[in-house]
Design a protein around this motif. Structure first.
Motif, mmCIF file in Angstrom:
data_model
loop_
_atom_site.group_PDB
_atom_site.id
_atom_site.type_symbol
_atom_site.label_atom_id
_atom_site.label_comp_id
_atom_site.label_asym_id
_atom_site.label_seq_id
_atom_site.Cartn_x
_atom_site.Cartn_y
_atom_site.Cartn_z
ATOM 1 N N GLN A 1 0.872 -1.255 -0.036
ATOM 2 C CA GLN A 1 -0.052 0.044 -0.085
ATOM 3 C C GLN A 1 0.879 1.169 0.083
ATOM 4 O O GLN A 1 0.658 2.287 -0.837
ATOM 5 C CB GLN A 1 -1.137 -0.046 1.108
ATOM 6 N N PHE A 2 1.881 1.218 0.830
ATOM 7 C CA PHE A 2 2.987 2.279 0.694
ATOM 8 C C PHE A 2 3.486 2.640 -0.480
ATOM 9 O O PHE A 2 3.588 3.732 -0.848
ATOM 10 C CB PHE A 2 3.736 2.124 1.839
ATOM 11 N N GLN A 3 4.038 1.419 -1.166
ATOM 12 C CA GLN A 3 4.651 1.659 -2.533
ATOM 13 C C GLN A 3 3.645 2.330 -3.503
ATOM 14 O O GLN A 3 4.083 3.045 -4.179
ATOM 15 C CB GLN A 3 5.194 0.210 -2.848
ATOM 16 N N LYS A 4 2.344 1.885 -3.361
ATOM 17 C CA LYS A 4 1.341 2.234 -4.397
ATOM 18 C C LYS A 4 1.130 3.863 -4.167
ATOM 19 O O LYS A 4 1.090 4.566 -5.122
ATOM 20 C CB LYS A 4 0.256 1.613 -4.409
ATOM 21 N N GLN A 5 0.918 4.086 -2.949
ATOM 22 C CA GLN A 5 0.705 5.580 -2.597
ATOM 23 C C GLN A 5 1.783 6.420 -2.833
ATOM 24 O O GLN A 5 1.639 7.694 -3.017
ATOM 25 C CB GLN A 5 0.045 5.779 -1.292
ATOM 26 N N ARG A 6 3.071 5.843 -2.539
ATOM 27 C CA ARG A 6 4.164 6.685 -2.865
ATOM 28 C C ARG A 6 4.558 7.398 -4.094
ATOM 29 O O ARG A 6 4.902 8.522 -4.164
ATOM 30 C CB ARG A 6 5.178 5.811 -2.491
ATOM 31 N N SER B 1 -5.747 9.705 1.037
ATOM 32 C CA SER B 1 -6.486 8.987 0.348
ATOM 33 C C SER B 1 -7.526 9.652 -0.561
ATOM 34 O O SER B 1 -8.552 8.999 -1.193
ATOM 35 C CB SER B 1 -7.547 8.011 1.151
ATOM 36 N N ARG B 2 -7.032 10.998 -1.032
ATOM 37 C CA ARG B 2 -7.836 11.695 -1.850
ATOM 38 C C ARG B 2 -7.647 11.159 -3.305
ATOM 39 O O ARG B 2 -6.786 10.389 -3.517
ATOM 40 C CB ARG B 2 -7.238 13.218 -1.790
ATOM 41 N N ALA C 1 1.234 13.864 -11.607
ATOM 42 C CA ALA C 1 0.047 13.587 -10.822
ATOM 43 C C ALA C 1 0.092 13.135 -9.614
ATOM 44 O O ALA C 1 1.036 12.478 -9.060
ATOM 45 C CB ALA C 1 -0.499 12.241 -11.823
ATOM 46 N N VAL C 2 -0.384 13.744 -8.649
ATOM 47 C CA VAL C 2 -0.362 13.575 -7.046
ATOM 48 C C VAL C 2 -1.815 13.637 -6.397
ATOM 49 O O VAL C 2 -2.795 14.012 -6.946
ATOM 50 C CB VAL C 2 0.467 14.905 -6.566
ATOM 51 N N VAL C 3 -1.653 13.271 -5.224
ATOM 52 C CA VAL C 3 -2.992 13.263 -4.369
ATOM 53 C C VAL C 3 -3.044 14.504 -3.576
ATOM 54 O O VAL C 3 -4.122 14.913 -3.113
ATOM 55 C CB VAL C 3 -2.972 11.985 -3.506
#
Length: 414
Positions: free
Chosen positions: A299-304, A314-315, A360-362
């Protein structure tokens, strides 16, 4: 009768808080420290002054004294804050056994616990007339403690354990030079400080333009968290506001801009990642095996890949294109800086003296400090988050007004 002041540190987390506040914020008045009592503040301030008197600045405002730490890396090759680790509270037995045991082992011989007890009684306690005695359990505990610290080594012969002094570490000049660099740059630099103690004194050849001395105060916490990550275990700890139980740590992030360090992980039973300032963490305790460690790491690697800094959220993903005007003939250094500092995203040449930065960022707000360094070069912006874009140009206009007065022609900032 007033309690006698002691320089020695019994609980490091307390002096860690005060030292951080003196260094990071500074010039606070006595009643502005919201934790602890005023007497506690006086004791901790005196402790800090006893270690760091050379680096303390004071000022008096309306009759009240304010204190801060002023550490200039250009004037020293060592981190002065490492000194706060050097004065730990101890008992009479601790200090007596420390020197006596090192004296006994100095001849290189090996001893059993009982032989040590007998020798202490016959050669050392014999000189005291106050009935001071030590039982074998106290000696055994101290030997076990120092064996765990690597001062003594244990060898088992049959059913009996014998102990000897670990040979002193000998480091050549190149290794000492490497450690002197490491201890100022890398996390847990206090380990480098310890390694160099007792070595031949050598002036470090390094001075640094931009370092973060305050990180050394978090060394113990970082070591414990890294051990939890390495062994894939849960931890519990508390912060200034919350208690975290069954927390799964997966990464420690360090900002090269502010020096702040963050722990990334997830609480068992929760779905989202937490990002917690390590300077706020205390009382870390290792728990059991983290069964969800691999899942949280994925999960960390995906959101990183969608996070500019350590503020995980989680936006929805937001897209941004920034068009910059850069003189290709005179400002090649800006193109190199854009490529070097962009962290993520892409840089594309879109025309003569024009470059496009796409990402592209959250969390768009996290990009603001980076984009502000290109004020005056930004021609236009295309962003899926219209609220952020409007706020960005509002900040841009306020900055222009602050420096130049009046308002900038809107046609140049659209």
């Amino acid at each position: 009768m007033a309690k006698k002041f002691q320089e020695l540190v019994k609980k490091f987390d307390t002096i860690r808080k005060y030292t951080r506040d003196f260094y990071v914020y500074g010039f606070k008045e006595r009643d502005e420290f919201s934790y602890g009592s005023q007497r506690g503040y006086d004791n901790e301030r005196r402790r800090i002054e006893s270690y760091l008197s050379e680096w303390i600045e004071t000022e008096v405002v309306y009759g009240k004294k304010r204190v801060r730490l002023e550490i200039d890396p250009h004037k020293t090759t060592n981190n002065p804050l490492a000194q706060v680790w050097q004065s730990k509270s101890f008992t009479k037995n601790d200090i007596f056994l420390h020197f006596v045991l090192l004296d006994i082992f100095s001849d290189g011989e090996k001893w059993t616990i009982q032989e040590l007890v007998d020798q202490i009684d016959e050669e050392y306690l014999f000189h005291f007339n106050d009935g001071y005695l030590l039982d074998s359990l106290t000696v055994r505990k101290k030997i076990k403690e120092y064996t765990g610290l690597g001062i003594f080594q244990e060898e088992k012969i049959g059913r009996e354990c014998i102990y000897s002094l670990v040979p002193p570490l000998k480091l050549d000049a190149d290794i000492r030079r490497a450690i002197s660099f490491y201890k100022e740059i890398f996390p847990i630099g206090i380990l480098g400080e310890y390694l160099l103690r007792g070595q031949e004194t050598q002036v470090a050849p390094f001075q640094f333009k931009h370092i973060f001395p305050v990180q050394v105060l978090d060394s113990q916490v970082v070591v414990e968290l890294l051990e939890a990550i390495r062994t894939k275990r849960e931890v519990s700890f508390k912060t200034d506001r919350n208690q975290f139980d069954r927390f799964i740590p997966v990464k420690i992030c360090s900002s090269c801009e502010s020096g702040r360090q963050y722990l990334i992980g997830r609480v068992v039973g929760k779905r989202h990642l937490y990002s917690i300032r390590i300077s706020f963490i205390a009382d870390v305790k290792l728990g059991g095996a983290a069964e969800q460690f691999e899942q949280v790491q994925q999960q960390f690697q995906k959101q990183r890949s969608l996070t500019w800094n350590a503020a995980f959220t989680s936006r929805k993903t937001q897209k941004l294109k920034v068009y910059l005007e850069i003189d290709e003939e005179k400002e090649q250094y800006l193109i190199r800086r854009l490529e070097k500092e962009k962290r993520m995203g892409t840089v594309t040449r879109t025309g003569e003296n024009e470059y496009q930065f796409s990402i592209a960022v959250v969390d768009m707000v996290a990009l603001n400090p980076f984009l502000r360094t290109f004020f005056g070069r930004i021609k236009r912006i295309q962003c899926s988050n219209r609220n952020w874009e409007q706020q960005f140009w509002k900040d841009y206009q306020q900055m222009y007004t602050l420096y130049f007065g009046g308002e900038q022609d809107e046609s140049t900032v659209s």
